[in-house]
Design a protein around this motif. Structure first.
Motif, PDB file in Angstrom:
ATOM      1  N   ARG A  95       0.835  -1.201   0.000  1.00 22.25           N
ATOM      2  CA  ARG A  95       0.000   0.000   0.000  1.00 22.25           C
ATOM      3  C   ARG A  95       0.873   1.256   0.000  1.00 22.25           C
ATOM      4  O   ARG A  95       1.764   1.404   0.822  1.00 22.25           O
ATOM      5  N   THR A  96       0.584   2.151  -0.934  1.00 21.53           N
ATOM      6  CA  THR A  96       1.357   3.374  -1.112  1.00 21.53           C
ATOM      7  C   THR A  96       0.533   4.584  -0.709  1.00 21.53           C
ATOM      8  O   THR A  96      -0.651   4.680  -1.042  1.00 21.53           O
ATOM      9  N   THR A  97       1.170   5.508   0.013  1.00 25.63           N
ATOM     10  CA  THR A  97       0.535   6.772   0.374  1.00 25.63           C
ATOM     11  C   THR A  97       1.413   7.908  -0.118  1.00 25.63           C
ATOM     12  O   THR A  97       2.630   7.882   0.079  1.00 25.63           O
ATOM     13  N   LYS A  98       0.797   8.904  -0.753  1.00 26.41           N
ATOM     14  CA  LYS A  98       1.524  10.089  -1.201  1.00 26.41           C
ATOM     15  C   LYS A  98       1.074  11.298  -0.382  1.00 26.41           C
ATOM     16  O   LYS A  98      -0.115  11.550  -0.239  1.00 26.41           O
ATOM     17  N   TYR A  99       2.045  12.032   0.131  1.00 22.85           N
ATOM     18  CA  TYR A  99       1.775  13.259   0.887  1.00 22.85           C
ATOM     19  C   TYR A  99       2.162  14.450   0.009  1.00 22.85           C
ATOM     20  O   TYR A  99       3.333  14.608  -0.341  1.00 22.85           O
ATOM     21  N   TYR A 100       1.178  15.260  -0.347  1.00 25.99           N
ATOM     22  CA  TYR A 100       1.413  16.405  -1.222  1.00 25.99           C
ATOM     23  C   TYR A 100       1.632  17.651  -0.368  1.00 25.99           C
ATOM     24  O   TYR A 100       0.747  18.076   0.372  1.00 25.99           O
ATOM     25  N   LEU A 101       2.827  18.236  -0.472  1.00 23.30           N
ATOM     26  CA  LEU A 101       3.137  19.432   0.297  1.00 23.30           C
ATOM     27  C   LEU A 101       2.558  20.662  -0.390  1.00 23.30           C
ATOM     28  O   LEU A 101       2.222  20.643  -1.580  1.00 23.30           O
ATOM     29  N   ALA A 102       2.490  21.765   0.374  1.00 28.78           N
ATOM     30  CA  ALA A 102       1.791  22.965  -0.117  1.00 28.78           C
ATOM     31  C   ALA A 102       2.496  23.608  -1.298  1.00 28.78           C
ATOM     32  O   ALA A 102       1.854  24.121  -2.208  1.00 28.78           O
ATOM     33  N   ASN A 103       3.830  23.591  -1.301  1.00 30.98           N
ATOM     34  CA  ASN A 103       4.569  24.318  -2.343  1.00 30.98           C
ATOM     35  C   ASN A 103       5.458  23.368  -3.141  1.00 30.98           C
ATOM     36  O   ASN A 103       5.889  22.331  -2.659  1.00 30.98           O
ATOM     37  N   GLN A 104       5.724  23.774  -4.384  1.00 30.43           N
ATOM     38  CA  GLN A 104       6.662  23.037  -5.222  1.00 30.43           C
ATOM     39  C   GLN A 104       8.075  23.435  -4.813  1.00 30.43           C
ATOM     40  O   GLN A 104       8.465  24.589  -4.958  1.00 30.43           O
ATOM     41  N   SER A 105       8.834  22.495  -4.256  1.00 26.20           N
ATOM     42  CA  SER A 105      10.149  22.876  -3.735  1.00 26.20           C
ATOM     43  C   SER A 105      11.253  21.885  -4.109  1.00 26.20           C
ATOM     44  O   SER A 105      12.315  21.908  -3.519  1.00 26.20           O
ATOM     45  N   ASP A 106      11.001  21.019  -5.074  1.00 21.97           N
ATOM     46  CA  ASP A 106      12.053  20.163  -5.616  1.00 21.97           C
ATOM     47  C   ASP A 106      12.731  19.343  -4.514  1.00 21.97           C
ATOM     48  O   ASP A 106      13.891  19.555  -4.183  1.00 21.97           O
ATOM     49  N   LEU A 107      12.000  18.394  -3.939  1.00 19.07           N
ATOM     50  CA  LEU A 107      12.530  17.571  -2.855  1.00 19.07           C
ATOM     51  C   LEU A 107      13.625  16.633  -3.370  1.00 19.07           C
ATOM     52  O   LEU A 107      13.636  16.252  -4.543  1.00 19.07           O
ATOM     53  N   TRP A 108      14.504  16.238  -2.467  1.00 19.52           N
ATOM     54  CA  TRP A 108      15.558  15.315  -2.876  1.00 19.52           C
ATOM     55  C   TRP A 108      15.750  14.235  -1.814  1.00 19.52           C
ATOM     56  O   TRP A 108      14.924  13.353  -1.661  1.00 19.52           O
ATOM     57  N   ASP A 109      16.814  14.315  -1.022  1.00 20.82           N
ATOM     58  CA  ASP A 109      17.125  13.243  -0.080  1.00 20.82           C
ATOM     59  C   ASP A 109      16.267  13.364   1.178  1.00 20.82           C
ATOM     60  O   ASP A 109      15.696  14.426   1.464  1.00 20.82           O
ATOM     61  N   LEU A 110      16.191  12.262   1.946  1.00 19.48           N
ATOM     62  CA  LEU A 110      15.411  12.259   3.180  1.00 19.48           C
ATOM     63  C   LEU A 110      15.999  11.264   4.167  1.00 19.48           C
ATOM     64  O   LEU A 110      16.775  10.378   3.799  1.00 19.48           O
ATOM     65  N   VAL A 111      15.607  11.410   5.452  1.00 17.45           N
ATOM     66  CA  VAL A 111      16.092  10.548   6.517  1.00 17.45           C
ATOM     67  C   VAL A 111      15.038  10.523   7.608  1.00 17.45           C
ATOM     68  O   VAL A 111      14.240  11.453   7.732  1.00 17.45           O
ATOM     69  N   CYS A 112      15.009   9.463   8.401  1.00 10.91           N
ATOM     70  CA  CYS A 112      14.045   9.347   9.496  1.00 10.91           C
ATOM     71  C   CYS A 112      14.720   9.659  10.822  1.00 10.91           C
ATOM     72  O   CYS A 112      15.855   9.238  11.068  1.00 10.91           O
ATOM     73  N   GLY A 113      14.022  10.396  11.678  1.00  7.22           N
ATOM     74  CA  GLY A 113      14.582  10.782  12.966  1.00  7.22           C
ATOM     75  C   GLY A 113      13.511  11.292  13.903  1.00  7.22           C
ATOM     76  O   GLY A 113      12.315  11.265  13.593  1.00  7.22           O
ATOM     77  N   PRO A 114      13.903  11.815  15.084  1.00 10.03           N
ATOM     78  CA  PRO A 114      12.934  12.308  16.062  1.00 10.03           C
ATOM     79  C   PRO A 114      12.389  13.678  15.674  1.00 10.03           C
ATOM     80  O   PRO A 114      12.951  14.375  14.829  1.00 10.03           O
ATOM     81  N   MET A 115      11.329  14.071  16.325  1.00 17.44           N
ATOM     82  CA  MET A 115      10.644  15.324  16.001  1.00 17.44           C
ATOM     83  C   MET A 115      11.522  16.545  16.229  1.00 17.44           C
ATOM     84  O   MET A 115      11.634  17.413  15.363  1.00 17.44           O
ATOM     85  N   ASP A 116      12.164  16.617  17.389  1.00 16.01           N
ATOM     86  CA  ASP A 116      12.889  17.831  17.765  1.00 16.01           C
ATOM     87  C   ASP A 116      14.401  17.664  17.752  1.00 16.01           C
ATOM     88  O   ASP A 116      15.125  18.534  18.232  1.00 16.01           O
ATOM     89  N   LEU A 117      14.899  16.545  17.223  1.00 15.98           N
ATOM     90  CA  LEU A 117      16.346  16.302  17.168  1.00 15.98           C
ATOM     91  C   LEU A 117      16.970  16.478  18.551  1.00 15.98           C
ATOM     92  O   LEU A 117      18.076  17.010  18.699  1.00 15.98           O
ATOM     93  N   VAL A 118      16.249  16.039  19.590  1.00 15.19           N
ATOM     94  CA  VAL A 118      16.698  16.227  20.961  1.00 15.19           C
ATOM     95  C   VAL A 118      17.715  15.152  21.322  1.00 15.19           C
ATOM     96  O   VAL A 118      17.548  13.975  20.994  1.00 15.19           O
TER      97      VAL A 118
END
Length: 588
Positions: A95-118
């Motif tokens: 199952r695939t889900t797509k999240y459409y952000l408000a603005n076109q901003s040319d996304l590239w790399d990503l990583v998973c982590g905590p909310m506040d980088l605490v």
């Protein structure tokens, strides 16, 4: 009174009874041995392992995947649609889900982590990503669909690669986020200090170096590729010290990763090579990829120590086996799909973003696991989303193996160390700059090594139709990672290899043509794999003394192998002996 003949008859009867009572104990022992052997064969025979398969997920809508990362769910960014998209795939259901952000901003790399980088937080359920054109670092909360973004201080810096430093001293979670600034010639860092989000930007010593990919090792050093300067960079973010390692001129280093032993692996896109850098000695070994038109891009190392990377122009994914000095190349269905970023799933599944197509590829031994996610809407900036079960294409993965058997020249370089300018920026204060200039020392040397190809698990690979199969990798890993590293183990392997490889190629050729034979061999191998798992566990418990560990685990494995494979024949022989002895006694 009994006559002499009667007493003799009674005595003979008693003797006969006693002589039959003794074999009954042997008979009982034989039953136990044969029962154990049969149960072992049955239990292990019921276990099955599948050969590797390739699954491709069609994203649709003109989406071309870019970055990809796994945290149980597979997350990816795409380009090609009218809006910025972050997507997810649930491996168990597709199952695939797509999240459409408000603005076109040319996304590239990503990583998973905590909310506040605490500091100290172990959570990794939030998705952090870079916005190239938007010049921002973004964060998505998948549960609430809230997104937030922070503008990078240097205008037009084009953030590209992203990584999070999870551990300090192998125990405490650090959670500082680092990213490359391709046009800004900087390494950026983002951290929440108190209530204030703080950026730090470290200027790379070499001008216009065009940093691309980034990784953080377990000691907290930040590693990155300088694609235009043909260098590998290392940043000590504590004091702002850079170390730069020159590589082949014109090689354009691209992807980079750190393995569990502290080695740094990277690709040289234009030189058609991958390389391993030892930070302790500064020595760098490079290995030429067999295919001419390949352009290796991103790279990862799995838990077995196998090195995976993509060949962007060749449309292939490749596994390099360091112990074998061998490459295994797997052609994807479309040679023009442009495999680029890749990541490793929970069970070392390999996920690949096909940059020239609208698909994500998955290499797996079997489809397992159940993962569920929930979504709900909240305030702030909310990303709209659509969910669907994506069309998939399933095919068997085949590969070609290339092994180096000739003299290989390895160029090793001890890199120059440079301290450079560090720029610190916060959202509420002005920029401060501190500059120090240390002496530079450069030493270059050449190391020549002779590589002898390691032995492959020929019969197991043929039975499971792939060197990627879990049982095959376990057999190879236990042999090369435990047994062969000791004197006793290496001496044993010399004798064993001389015997095993005298007949195994002939068996392997027979297995290639017969599915029935493959299934029989897989069933016969199951007890061996189970026994060696037990032996491996015992070896781990005695790892403080490797020679004792390999000897004890070897003796136990030999006993169990003899019990399972020779026990039934021993039981049959014992039954036969007892049966014929009883027949002779009755006939006499």
């Amino acid at each position: 009174m009994q006559t002499i003949d009667q007493r003799s008859q009674v005595k003979a009867t008693r003797v006969s009874f006693l002589s039959r009572q003794a074999p009954s104990k042997s008979l009982h022992l034989g039953k136990i041995v044969s029962a154990l052997a049969c149960v072992s064969l049955l239990l292990y025979g019921l276990a099955s392992a599948q050969a590797e398969w390739l699954i491709e997920y069609d994203l649709g809508g003109g989406s071309r995947p870019c970055g990809i990362i796994a945290n149980g769910t597979i997350w990816f960014t795409t380009i090609g649609e009218s809006r910025s998209v972050i997507g997810s795939i649930v491996p168990s259901t597709g199952r695939t889900t797509k999240y459409y952000l408000a603005n076109q901003s040319d996304l590239w790399d990503l990583v998973c982590g905590p909310m506040d980088l605490v500091y100290g937080t172990s959570n990794s359920s939030f998705v952090w990503f870079v916005q190239r054109a938007g010049n921002k670092i973004g964060r998505l909360n998948p549960r609430t669909r809230e997104s937030a973004a922070w503008a990078v201080p240097t205008l037009g810096s084009t953030p590209l690669g992203i990584a999070i430093h999870r551990y300090r001293d192998n125990s405490v979670l650090n959670n500082t986020l680092f990213f490359t600034e391709y046009d800004g010639n900087r390494i950026g860092a983002l951290r929440l200090i108190g209530t204030q989000w703080t950026f730090k930007e470290f200027i790379i010593p070499t001008p216009n170096s065009r940093p691309v990919d980034i990784a953080v090792d377990d000691e907290g050093y930040v590693w990155f590729t300088e694609s235009a300067a043909d260098r590998i960079g290392r940043l000590n973010s504590t004091d702002g010290t850079f170390t730069e390692y020159p590589v082949l001129e014109g090689s354009r280093p691209w992807g980079i990763t750190a393995d569990s032993r502290g080695f740094i692996w990277f690709t040289m896109s234009e030189a058609r090579r991958i390389a391993k850098l030892d930070p302790r000695s500064g020595l760098c070994e490079s290995f030429e990829v067999p295919i001419t038109r390949s352009k290796p891009r991103n790279i990862r190392v799995d838990s077995w120590g196998s090195v995976w990377f993509t060949e962007y122009d060749a449309g292939k994914i490749v596994k390099y086996l360091p112990n074998y000095t061998a490459f295994i190349e797997y052609g994807l269905p479309s040679p023009d799909c442009g495999p680029d970023e890749l990541t490793l799933g929970d069970q070392d599944e390999v996920w690949i973003a096909e940059g020239r197509s609208n698909k994500i590829a998955r290499v797996l031994p079997s489809i397992t696991g159940t993962i569920s996610t929930g979504l709900r809407t909240s305030g702030i900036e909310t990303a709209s989303s659509t969910s669907f079960t994506t069309p998939t294409t399933v095919s068997r993965l085949t590969g070609l193996t290339f092994t180096s058997t000739t003299l290989t020249t390895v160029t090793a370089t001890i890199a120059s160390t440079v301290m450079s300018t560090m720029t610190t920026t916060t959202s509420t204060t002005s920029t401060t700059t501190t500059t120090t200039t240390p002496p530079t020392v450069t030493t270059t040397l050449t190391v020549t090594t002779t590589t002898t190809p390691a032995r492959a698990c020929i019969v197991a690979s043929a039975a499971y139709e792939s060197e990627l199969a879990g049982p095959v990798q376990f057999l190879r890993g236990f042999r090369d990672g435990s047994v062969s590293l000791t004197f006793a183990g290496s001496e044993f392997l010399k004798t064993f290899n001389a015997f095993y490889y005298s007949f195994s190629p002939m068996i392997a050729r027979s297995l290639m043509d017969s599915q029935t034979l493959r299934e029989i061999i897989k069933t016969l191998l199951c007890p061996l794999i189970g026994i060696l798992h037990t032996s491996s566990t015992i070896h781990s418990l005695l790892a403080f003394c490797p020679e004792v560990a390999v000897t004890v685990s070897g003796l136990i494995a030999s006993f169990l192998i003899g019990l399972v494979y020779l026990g039934p024949f021993g039981a049959i022989a014992m039954y036969s002996k007892i049966f014929f002895a009883q027949r002779r006694e009755l006939d006499g």
